[in-house]
Scaffold this active site. Structure first.
Site, PDB file in Angstrom:
ATOM      1  N   GLY A 249       0.722  -1.373  -0.066  1.00  0.00           N
ATOM      2  CA  GLY A 249       0.125  -0.089  -0.072  1.00  0.00           C
ATOM      3  C   GLY A 249       0.684   1.124  -0.180  1.00  0.00           C
ATOM      4  O   GLY A 249       0.311   2.366  -0.228  1.00  0.00           O
ATOM      5  N   GLU A 294       3.975  -6.536   1.828  1.00  0.00           N
ATOM      6  CA  GLU A 294       3.780  -6.717   0.451  1.00  0.00           C
ATOM      7  C   GLU A 294       3.695  -5.674  -0.091  1.00  0.00           C
ATOM      8  O   GLU A 294       2.662  -5.391  -0.997  1.00  0.00           O
ATOM      9  CB  GLU A 294       2.084  -7.627   0.340  1.00  0.00           C
ATOM     10  CG  GLU A 294       2.126  -8.875   1.122  1.00  0.00           C
ATOM     11  CD  GLU A 294       0.861  -9.551   1.051  1.00  0.00           C
ATOM     12  OE1 GLU A 294       0.857 -10.617   1.184  1.00  0.00           O
ATOM     13  OE2 GLU A 294      -0.096  -8.771   0.897  1.00  0.00           O
ATOM     14  N   PRO A 295       4.771  -4.969  -0.464  1.00  0.00           N
ATOM     15  CA  PRO A 295       4.678  -3.835  -1.370  1.00  0.00           C
ATOM     16  C   PRO A 295       4.925  -4.296  -2.856  1.00  0.00           C
ATOM     17  O   PRO A 295       5.490  -5.160  -3.190  1.00  0.00           O
ATOM     18  CB  PRO A 295       5.945  -3.113  -1.205  1.00  0.00           C
ATOM     19  CG  PRO A 295       6.986  -4.058  -0.641  1.00  0.00           C
ATOM     20  CD  PRO A 295       6.092  -5.187   0.089  1.00  0.00           C
ATOM     21  N   GLY A 296       3.997  -3.496  -3.640  1.00  0.00           N
ATOM     22  CA  GLY A 296       3.984  -3.846  -5.037  1.00  0.00           C
ATOM     23  C   GLY A 296       4.340  -2.437  -5.996  1.00  0.00           C
ATOM     24  O   GLY A 296       5.309  -2.427  -6.314  1.00  0.00           O
ATOM     25  N   ARG A 297       3.265  -1.664  -5.732  1.00  0.00           N
ATOM     26  CA  ARG A 297       3.583  -0.249  -6.446  1.00  0.00           C
ATOM     27  C   ARG A 297       4.850   0.389  -6.156  1.00  0.00           C
ATOM     28  O   ARG A 297       5.474   1.056  -6.895  1.00  0.00           O
ATOM     29  CB  ARG A 297       2.612   0.525  -5.980  1.00  0.00           C
ATOM     30  CG  ARG A 297       2.341   1.835  -6.906  1.00  0.00           C
ATOM     31  CD  ARG A 297       1.358   2.794  -6.434  1.00  0.00           C
ATOM     32  NE  ARG A 297       0.223   2.166  -5.983  1.00  0.00           N
ATOM     33  CZ  ARG A 297      -1.044   2.502  -6.703  1.00  0.00           C
ATOM     34  NH1 ARG A 297      -0.951   2.869  -8.209  1.00  0.00           N
ATOM     35  NH2 ARG A 297      -2.176   1.652  -6.540  1.00  0.00           N
ATOM     36  N   ARG A 334      -5.278   2.822 -16.350  1.00  0.00           N
ATOM     37  CA  ARG A 334      -5.621   3.732 -15.076  1.00  0.00           C
ATOM     38  C   ARG A 334      -6.219   5.085 -15.056  1.00  0.00           C
ATOM     39  O   ARG A 334      -6.962   5.418 -14.120  1.00  0.00           O
ATOM     40  CB  ARG A 334      -4.185   3.911 -14.373  1.00  0.00           C
ATOM     41  CG  ARG A 334      -3.852   2.361 -14.051  1.00  0.00           C
ATOM     42  CD  ARG A 334      -2.530   2.374 -13.109  1.00  0.00           C
ATOM     43  NE  ARG A 334      -2.838   2.730 -11.852  1.00  0.00           N
ATOM     44  CZ  ARG A 334      -2.895   3.966 -11.010  1.00  0.00           C
ATOM     45  NH1 ARG A 334      -2.057   5.024 -11.703  1.00  0.00           N
ATOM     46  NH2 ARG A 334      -3.215   4.077  -9.822  1.00  0.00           N
ATOM     47  N   TYR A 338      -9.635   4.798 -12.942  1.00  0.00           N
ATOM     48  CA  TYR A 338      -9.467   5.749 -11.710  1.00  0.00           C
ATOM     49  C   TYR A 338      -9.296   7.309 -11.840  1.00  0.00           C
ATOM     50  O   TYR A 338      -8.990   7.935 -11.047  1.00  0.00           O
ATOM     51  CB  TYR A 338      -8.159   5.338 -10.728  1.00  0.00           C
ATOM     52  CG  TYR A 338      -8.155   3.761 -10.815  1.00  0.00           C
ATOM     53  CD1 TYR A 338      -9.052   2.728 -10.195  1.00  0.00           C
ATOM     54  CD2 TYR A 338      -6.789   3.107 -11.305  1.00  0.00           C
ATOM     55  CE1 TYR A 338      -8.705   1.597 -10.122  1.00  0.00           C
ATOM     56  CE2 TYR A 338      -6.717   1.893 -11.146  1.00  0.00           C
ATOM     57  CZ  TYR A 338      -7.596   0.970 -10.571  1.00  0.00           C
ATOM     58  OH  TYR A 338      -7.380  -0.323 -10.183  1.00  0.00           O
ATOM     59  N   CYS A 365     -11.008   3.556 -29.943  1.00  0.00           N
ATOM     60  CA  CYS A 365     -12.208   3.891 -30.364  1.00  0.00           C
ATOM     61  C   CYS A 365     -13.228   4.254 -29.266  1.00  0.00           C
ATOM     62  O   CYS A 365     -14.202   3.369 -28.947  1.00  0.00           O
ATOM     63  CB  CYS A 365     -12.775   3.079 -31.492  1.00  0.00           C
ATOM     64  SG  CYS A 365     -12.033   3.185 -32.957  1.00  0.00           S
ATOM     65  N   GLU A 366     -12.670   5.021 -28.405  1.00  0.00           N
ATOM     66  CA  GLU A 366     -13.614   5.393 -27.078  1.00  0.00           C
ATOM     67  C   GLU A 366     -13.063   6.599 -26.573  1.00  0.00           C
ATOM     68  O   GLU A 366     -12.047   6.923 -26.460  1.00  0.00           O
ATOM     69  CB  GLU A 366     -13.095   4.233 -26.139  1.00  0.00           C
ATOM     70  CG  GLU A 366     -13.893   4.279 -24.968  1.00  0.00           C
ATOM     71  CD  GLU A 366     -13.974   3.140 -24.190  1.00  0.00           C
ATOM     72  OE1 GLU A 366     -14.178   1.891 -25.160  1.00  0.00           O
ATOM     73  OE2 GLU A 366     -14.282   2.841 -23.056  1.00  0.00           O
TER      74      GLU A 366
HETATM   75  N1  LLP Z   1      -1.197  -7.205  -0.753  1.00  0.00           N
HETATM   76  C1  LLP Z   1      -2.544  -7.451  -1.161  1.00  0.00           C
HETATM   77  C2  LLP Z   1      -3.401  -8.230  -0.611  1.00  0.00           C
HETATM   78  C3  LLP Z   1      -3.085  -6.367  -2.330  1.00  0.00           C
HETATM   79  O1  LLP Z   1      -4.364  -6.545  -2.330  1.00  0.00           O
HETATM   80  C4  LLP Z   1      -2.156  -5.576  -2.756  1.00  0.00           C
HETATM   81  C5  LLP Z   1      -2.784  -4.615  -3.716  1.00  0.00           C
HETATM   82  C6  LLP Z   1      -0.888  -5.445  -2.496  1.00  0.00           C
HETATM   83  C7  LLP Z   1      -0.367  -6.352  -1.493  1.00  0.00           C
HETATM   84  C8  LLP Z   1       0.099  -4.448  -3.131  1.00  0.00           C
HETATM   85  O2  LLP Z   1      -0.230  -3.094  -2.740  1.00  0.00           O
HETATM   86  P1  LLP Z   1       0.588  -2.128  -3.294  1.00  0.00           P
HETATM   87  O3  LLP Z   1       1.926  -1.974  -2.598  1.00  0.00           O
HETATM   88  O4  LLP Z   1       0.865  -2.110  -4.752  1.00  0.00           O
HETATM   89  O5  LLP Z   1      -0.175  -0.771  -3.032  1.00  0.00           O
HETATM   90  N2  LLP Z   1      -4.832  -1.512  -9.817  1.00  0.00           N
HETATM   91  C9  LLP Z   1      -4.776  -0.459  -8.601  1.00  0.00           C
HETATM   92  C10 LLP Z   1      -4.219  -1.020  -7.359  1.00  0.00           C
HETATM   93  C11 LLP Z   1      -4.884  -2.277  -6.846  1.00  0.00           C
HETATM   94  C12 LLP Z   1      -4.066  -2.770  -5.685  1.00  0.00           C
HETATM   95  C13 LLP Z   1      -4.737  -3.909  -5.311  1.00  0.00           C
HETATM   96  N3  LLP Z   1      -4.006  -4.803  -4.309  1.00  0.00           N
HETATM   97  C14 LLP Z   1      -4.296   0.498  -9.209  1.00  0.00           C
HETATM   98  O6  LLP Z   1      -3.830   0.548 -10.454  1.00  0.00           O
HETATM   99  O7  LLP Z   1      -3.920   1.584  -8.469  1.00  0.00           O
END
Ligand code: LLP
Length: 441
Positions: A249, A294-297, A334, A338, A365-366
């Site tokens: 997050g 669990e960092p992703g972004r 995105r 959003y 086409c949108e």
């Molecule tokens: N763990 C769980 C259980 C999650 O649901 C998520 C993201 C993460 C970790 C990773 O979160 P992050 O560090 O990336 O914020 N598609 C949306 C984002 C959806 C995130 C869903 N869950 C966007 O483009 O902003």
């Protein structure tokens, strides 16, 4: 314009990423093109990993949330950085396993995992499954019994923390398809249920309070609520959780409305979380749990940019100017989903001052097919290379073949050189699975 460390303007006035000239990358690999700086990704993995090592005696693990960008090379990078991954589907799990990622360091999520996905996970000895339904507990316990296994699980909890972020990406409100609420007792009940299952070993809990969050207070509050819940479980059910997974997050910079954080700021966020965790564990007389994040972004987001070639430019006097590029919502949905904001730069004239505000439109086409609205640019002409920044996360992973456009390839840059980690699609790929039934021939 603020540039992050990975981005520079070189002597030719071209934008560089990780030491590679983006105009040359566009010439060599074509556009649209996703470009990722490997060093940035590694730096982000290591800052989280090392903070857990130094501040929490290594009693935890960083998982790369691979939903942000999943491809074979990303799992290889995660493995070599000695971190784990989280996966949310059979497809992500398959990709991780195909990359040779160690199964014991895979955590599997999902609010509606399919029976075949659970079976796939069991057959490959996935380390931990995060359960999110009674029926899933039953199904998993049954499958484990058949296979003569005991599976480590966490339960997804909804601690009721509202993070200030876009409402579609908040996941921990009471009205959520995710998790079991602490407030209404559901979390306690499902704990008791899970503990009754012979083939499941409940290790602890998971929560995820949202995405693109900067308010530290939200994370601290989540720790407080989770620890209070764990203490209540210990008292009521005599079960002491040994694992606490706080999800992902943490936010990144997209535009100058967002803070521009450095790696030490991300370490700072984790240190704050760890300090709270230590204090609350002590207050409640709980053993310090094994910490999972669990960092992703924040691992891949700012490591990536997308390069486009400008095509048509349409000025609607008194209304708006549209600069159309060779990509669109098929490589970055995105804005459409959003109203996400981005910063764009003319990569071949990166020193020139912005003189106008335009909307960058895609080629679908949108009318809602906008890549970014209201961005400041020098006057753009057909043939210019446009870079959209901070596209490493949730772009490729959410791309589609809408309008039968091709999903762009990904080039990974290391030491100033780029190479494919995802090859370009071809038109042949588009019809590969199409079938014409006999009667239509
Ligand atoms: N763990 C769980 C259980 C999650 O649901 C998520 C993201 C993460 C970790 C990773 O979160 P992050 O560090 O990336 O914020 N598609 C949306 C984002 C959806 C995130 C869903 N869950 C966007 O483009 O902003």
């Amino acid at each position: 314009m603020n540039f992050r460390d990975t981005l520079k303007v070189n002597g030719k006035g071209h934008l560089e990423i990780g030491g590679a000239d983006t105009v040359e990358l566009a010439e060599k690999f074509g556009t649209p093109l996703y470009v990722l700086d490997e060093q940035y990704i590694r730096d982000m993995c290591s800052v989280y990993r090392d903070t857990i090592r130094q501040d929490y005696d290594g009693n935890g693990i960083v998982l790369y949330a691979s939903k942000a960008l999943s491809c074979l090379a990303m799992y290889k990078i995660a493995e070599s950085e000695n971190i784990g991954v989280d996966v949310v589907s059979g497809g992500e799990l398959f990709t991780a396993l195909r990359a040779g990622f160690p199964a014991e360091k895979i955590y599997m999520h999902g609010n509606n995992k399919l029976p075949q996905e659970l079976e796939f996970a069991l057959d490959h000895n996935v380390g931990t499954i995060v359960v999110d339904a009674y029926s899933e507990i039953d199904l998993l316990d049954g499958l484990c019994a058949q296979k003569n296994k005991v599976q480590n699980i966490l339960i997804r909890i909804n601690p009721g923390v509202e993070a200030h972020t876009h409402r579609f990406i908040q996941t921990a409100k009471t009205d959520s398809k995710f998790g079991f609420s602490v407030a209404d007792g559901a979390a306690m009940k499902i704990t008791e249920y899970a503990l009754s299952k012979k083939n499941l070993k409940l290790e602890g809990y998971h929560c995820h309070i949202g995405s693109q969050i900067f308010e530290m207070q939200s994370f601290v509050l989540a720790v407080d609520k989770m620890l209070a819940f764990m203490a209540a479980v210990k008292e009521n059910l005599h079960f002491e959780a040994s694992v606490l997974n706080l999800g992902g997050g943490y936010g990144i910079w997209y535009t100058d409305e967002d803070p521009q954080l450095k790696t030490e700021d991300y370490a700072g966020y984790l240190k704050t979380v760890i300090a709270e965790l230590k204090q609350k564990s002590q207050e409640y007389g709980l053993k310090r749990p094994y910490l999972v994040i669990e960092p992703g972004r924040s691992i891949v987001g700012e490591a990536g940019i997308t390069l486009y070639t400008v095509g048509t430019v349409k000025d609607i006097p008194g209304i708006k100017k549209y600069v159309a590029v060779d990509g669109g919502m098929f490589d970055n949905p995105r804005y459409a989903l959003y109203q996400a904001k981005y910063t764009a730069i003319l990569a071949n004239r990166a020193n020139e001052k912005a003189t106008e505000t335009v909307s960058v439109a895609g080629k679908c086409c949108e009318s809602g097919d906008i890549v970014c609205a209201n961005v400041s640019l020098p006057q753009a002409h057909s043939g210019d290379i446009l870079a959209v920044l901070s596209t490493g996360a949730y772009n490729y992973s959410m791309a589609s073949n809408y309008n039968r456009n091709l999903i762009p390839p990904i080039v990974l840059v290391k030491d100033g050189k780029g190479e494919y980690i995802v090859k370009p699609q071809t038109y042949e790929d588009l019809v590969r699975n199409d079938v014409i039934p006999e009667r239509l021939k």
